[in-house]
Design a protein around this motif. Structure first.
Motif, PDB file in Angstrom:
ATOM      1  N   GLY A  13      14.278  12.301 -10.643  1.00 20.19           N
ATOM      2  CA  GLY A  13      12.867  12.639 -10.625  1.00 20.19           C
ATOM      3  C   GLY A  13      12.326  12.352  -9.243  1.00 20.19           C
ATOM      4  N   ASP A  14      11.249  13.021  -8.905  1.00 23.18           N
ATOM      5  CA  ASP A  14      10.638  12.857  -7.587  1.00 23.18           C
ATOM      6  C   ASP A  14       9.541  11.806  -7.637  1.00 23.18           C
ATOM      7  OD1 ASP A  14      12.230  14.819  -6.501  1.00 23.18           O
ATOM      8  OD2 ASP A  14      10.768  16.419  -6.823  1.00 23.18           O
ATOM      9  N   LEU A  15       9.559  10.938  -6.644  1.00 21.60           N
ATOM     10  CA  LEU A  15       8.537   9.915  -6.482  1.00 21.60           C
ATOM     11  C   LEU A  15       7.968  10.032  -5.076  1.00 21.60           C
ATOM     12  CD1 LEU A  15      10.554   7.062  -8.167  1.00 21.60           C
ATOM     13  CD2 LEU A  15       8.529   8.170  -9.103  1.00 21.60           C
ATOM     14  N   ALA A  16       6.695   9.684  -4.931  1.00 18.96           N
ATOM     15  CA  ALA A  16       6.027   9.807  -3.634  1.00 18.96           C
ATOM     16  C   ALA A  16       6.197   8.516  -2.842  1.00 18.96           C
ATOM     17  CB  ALA A  16       4.550  10.117  -3.828  1.00 18.96           C
ATOM     18  N   TRP A  17       6.409   8.670  -1.532  1.00 17.79           N
ATOM     19  CA  TRP A  17       6.616   7.515  -0.655  1.00 17.79           C
ATOM     20  C   TRP A  17       6.117   7.834   0.744  1.00 17.79           C
ATOM     21  CZ3 TRP A  17      10.736   7.066   3.221  1.00 17.79           C
ATOM     22  CH2 TRP A  17      10.823   5.782   3.788  1.00 17.79           C
ATOM     23  N   PHE A  18       5.404   6.885   1.335  1.00 17.36           N
ATOM     24  CA  PHE A  18       5.005   6.981   2.736  1.00 17.36           C
ATOM     25  C   PHE A  18       6.007   6.202   3.572  1.00 17.36           C
ATOM     26  CE2 PHE A  18       0.790   8.120   1.162  1.00 17.36           C
ATOM     27  CZ  PHE A  18       0.372   9.043   2.103  1.00 17.36           C
ATOM     28  N   PRO A  82       0.092   7.787  -4.335  1.00 18.51           N
ATOM     29  CA  PRO A  82       0.818   7.335  -3.150  1.00 18.51           C
ATOM     30  C   PRO A  82      -0.058   6.651  -2.102  1.00 18.51           C
ATOM     31  CG  PRO A  82       0.775   9.733  -3.245  1.00 18.51           C
ATOM     32  CD  PRO A  82       0.217   9.239  -4.535  1.00 18.51           C
ATOM     33  N   PHE A  83      -1.333   6.984  -2.033  1.00 15.04           N
ATOM     34  CA  PHE A  83      -2.207   6.343  -1.054  1.00 15.04           C
ATOM     35  C   PHE A  83      -2.480   4.888  -1.437  1.00 15.04           C
ATOM     36  CE2 PHE A  83      -2.861  10.863  -0.736  1.00 15.04           C
ATOM     37  CZ  PHE A  83      -2.722  11.066   0.625  1.00 15.04           C
ATOM     38  N   VAL A  84      -2.612   4.639  -2.715  1.00 13.99           N
ATOM     39  CA  VAL A  84      -2.766   3.265  -3.195  1.00 13.99           C
ATOM     40  C   VAL A  84      -1.488   2.477  -2.911  1.00 13.99           C
ATOM     41  CG1 VAL A  84      -2.991   1.828  -5.270  1.00 13.99           C
ATOM     42  CG2 VAL A  84      -4.512   3.782  -4.930  1.00 13.99           C
ATOM     43  N   MET A  85      -0.345   3.093  -3.190  1.00 15.66           N
ATOM     44  CA  MET A  85       0.925   2.403  -2.963  1.00 15.66           C
ATOM     45  C   MET A  85       1.143   2.118  -1.478  1.00 15.66           C
ATOM     46  SD  MET A  85       2.182   1.721  -5.895  1.00 15.66           S
ATOM     47  CE  MET A  85       3.922   1.380  -5.672  1.00 15.66           C
ATOM     48  N   LYS A  86       0.739   3.045  -0.615  1.00 16.11           N
ATOM     49  CA  LYS A  86       0.862   2.818   0.836  1.00 16.11           C
ATOM     50  C   LYS A  86       0.014   1.621   1.259  1.00 16.11           C
ATOM     51  CE  LYS A  86      -1.460   5.222   4.033  1.00 16.11           C
ATOM     52  NZ  LYS A  86      -1.890   6.274   4.961  1.00 16.11           N
ATOM     53  N   THR A  87      -1.222   1.563   0.778  1.00 15.48           N
ATOM     54  CA  THR A  87      -2.115   0.458   1.126  1.00 15.48           C
ATOM     55  C   THR A  87      -1.594  -0.855   0.551  1.00 15.48           C
ATOM     56  OG1 THR A  87      -3.970   1.986   1.219  1.00 15.48           O
ATOM     57  CG2 THR A  87      -4.500  -0.358   1.001  1.00 15.48           C
ATOM     58  N   TRP A  88      -1.077  -0.809  -0.671  1.00 16.62           N
ATOM     59  CA  TRP A  88      -0.530  -2.020  -1.284  1.00 16.62           C
ATOM     60  C   TRP A  88       0.666  -2.519  -0.476  1.00 16.62           C
ATOM     61  CZ3 TRP A  88       2.439  -2.481  -6.490  1.00 16.62           C
ATOM     62  CH2 TRP A  88       2.360  -3.795  -6.966  1.00 16.62           C
ATOM     63  N   LYS A  90       1.236  -2.167   2.633  1.00 15.92           N
ATOM     64  CA  LYS A  90       0.764  -2.748   3.894  1.00 15.92           C
ATOM     65  C   LYS A  90       0.155  -4.140   3.703  1.00 15.92           C
ATOM     66  CE  LYS A  90       0.278   1.483   6.476  1.00 15.92           C
ATOM     67  NZ  LYS A  90      -0.533   2.331   7.331  1.00 15.92           N
ATOM     68  N   SER A  91      -0.158  -4.493   2.465  1.00 22.06           N
ATOM     69  CA  SER A  91      -0.710  -5.830   2.218  1.00 22.06           C
ATOM     70  C   SER A  91       0.390  -6.903   2.237  1.00 22.06           C
ATOM     71  CB  SER A  91      -1.474  -5.863   0.889  1.00 22.06           C
ATOM     72  OG  SER A  91      -0.604  -5.870  -0.218  1.00 22.06           O
ATOM     73  N   TYR A  92       1.635  -6.472   2.401  1.00 18.73           N
ATOM     74  CA  TYR A  92       2.778  -7.382   2.528  1.00 18.73           C
ATOM     75  C   TYR A  92       3.430  -7.161   3.889  1.00 18.73           C
ATOM     76  CZ  TYR A  92       2.325  -7.771  -2.544  1.00 18.73           C
ATOM     77  OH  TYR A  92       1.847  -7.983  -3.815  1.00 18.73           O
ATOM     78  N   PRO A  93       2.826  -7.650   4.970  1.00 16.32           N
ATOM     79  CA  PRO A  93       3.363  -7.370   6.305  1.00 16.32           C
ATOM     80  C   PRO A  93       4.769  -7.922   6.516  1.00 16.32           C
ATOM     81  CG  PRO A  93       1.606  -9.001   6.421  1.00 16.32           C
ATOM     82  CD  PRO A  93       1.634  -8.498   5.010  1.00 16.32           C
ATOM     83  N   LYS A  99      10.868  -0.572  -0.995  1.00 12.35           N
ATOM     84  CA  LYS A  99      10.163   0.708  -0.891  1.00 12.35           C
ATOM     85  C   LYS A  99       9.157   0.790  -2.038  1.00 12.35           C
ATOM     86  CE  LYS A  99      13.371   3.852   1.410  1.00 12.35           C
ATOM     87  NZ  LYS A  99      14.412   2.967   1.878  1.00 12.35           N
ATOM     88  N   PHE A 100       7.905   1.079  -1.716  1.00 17.64           N
ATOM     89  CA  PHE A 100       6.834   1.216  -2.695  1.00 17.64           C
ATOM     90  C   PHE A 100       6.710   2.694  -3.064  1.00 17.64           C
ATOM     91  CE2 PHE A 100       6.144  -2.932  -1.202  1.00 17.64           C
ATOM     92  CZ  PHE A 100       5.144  -3.571  -1.935  1.00 17.64           C
ATOM     93  N   LEU A 101       7.167   3.051  -4.249  1.00 15.07           N
ATOM     94  CA  LEU A 101       7.217   4.439  -4.692  1.00 15.07           C
ATOM     95  C   LEU A 101       6.146   4.703  -5.742  1.00 15.07           C
ATOM     96  CD1 LEU A 101      11.091   4.648  -5.091  1.00 15.07           C
ATOM     97  CD2 LEU A 101       9.731   5.418  -3.138  1.00 15.07           C
ATOM     98  N   ALA A 102       5.454   5.805  -5.601  1.00 14.01           N
ATOM     99  CA  ALA A 102       4.362   6.165  -6.504  1.00 14.01           C
ATOM    100  C   ALA A 102       4.820   7.172  -7.545  1.00 14.01           C
ATOM    101  CB  ALA A 102       3.204   6.747  -5.700  1.00 14.01           C
TER     102      ALA A 102
END
Length: 163
Positions: A13-18, A82-88, A90-93, A99-102
């Motif tokens: 299945g496809d998942l979104a990732w930045f 995916p935008f929420v996952m990207k921001t989340w 980044k909250s773990y520098p 990989k945070f996948l949406a």
């Protein structure tokens, strides 16, 4: 649909990732897991207290140890856009390996049989907490929590016992 179990083949299945350059990709999970040993763990939602303060940090903090024990990829899936996952993410520098996948529409979570309906509390369809150890697309460990509450069997400590 019955939840995924040990011995099952991982559905594709496809998942979104930045990526690191903020390019959005739709990634087939098989492209991340075929021929590899991977951990796939799922959480109730981005920025939720238990997920943010316990579940996710455990995998981030133990990433080097997991890698040293043969894990090629550590994949986090959440039913968020995916935008929420990207921001989340980044909250773990300090994160270098997870990989945070949406799974924004919960299609993949549905294919795993791991949906929870939290509509009555305003959260809609979410994922059960889980941690899967997958070796070349075959599930070798399936630690699936009963509800969306505490992290017990889906935490990094439990997965480490199998490596």
């Amino acid at each position: 649909m019955a939840p995924i179990v040990v011995g099952d083949s991982l559905p594709d299945g496809d998942l979104a990732w930045f990526d690191e350059s903020d390019q959005l990709w739709m990634i087939p999970i098989h492209s991340l897991a075929a021929g590899k040993k991977v951990i796939i763990f799922g959480v109730l939602g981005a920025f939720t207290p238990i997920c943010s303060m316990n579940h996710v940090p455990g995998f981030i903090e133990s990433a080097e140890e997991l890698k040293s024990k043969g894990v090629d990829e550590i994949l986090l899936i959440s039913v968020n856009d995916p935008f929420v996952m990207k921001t989340w993410a980044k909250s773990y520098p300090e994160n270098r390996h997870v990989k945070f996948l949406a799974d924004g529409s919960s299609y993949y979570t549905h294919d795993l049989g791991l949906e929870l309906d939290f509509s009555e509390v305003g959260l809609g369809i979410r994922s059960r907490r889980f941690a899967l150890l997958v070796d070349n697309l075959v599930v070798t460990v399936a630690n699936i929590e009963e509800g969306g509450g505490e992290v017990t069997i889906s935490g990094v400590e439990e997965i480490l016992k199998f490596l």
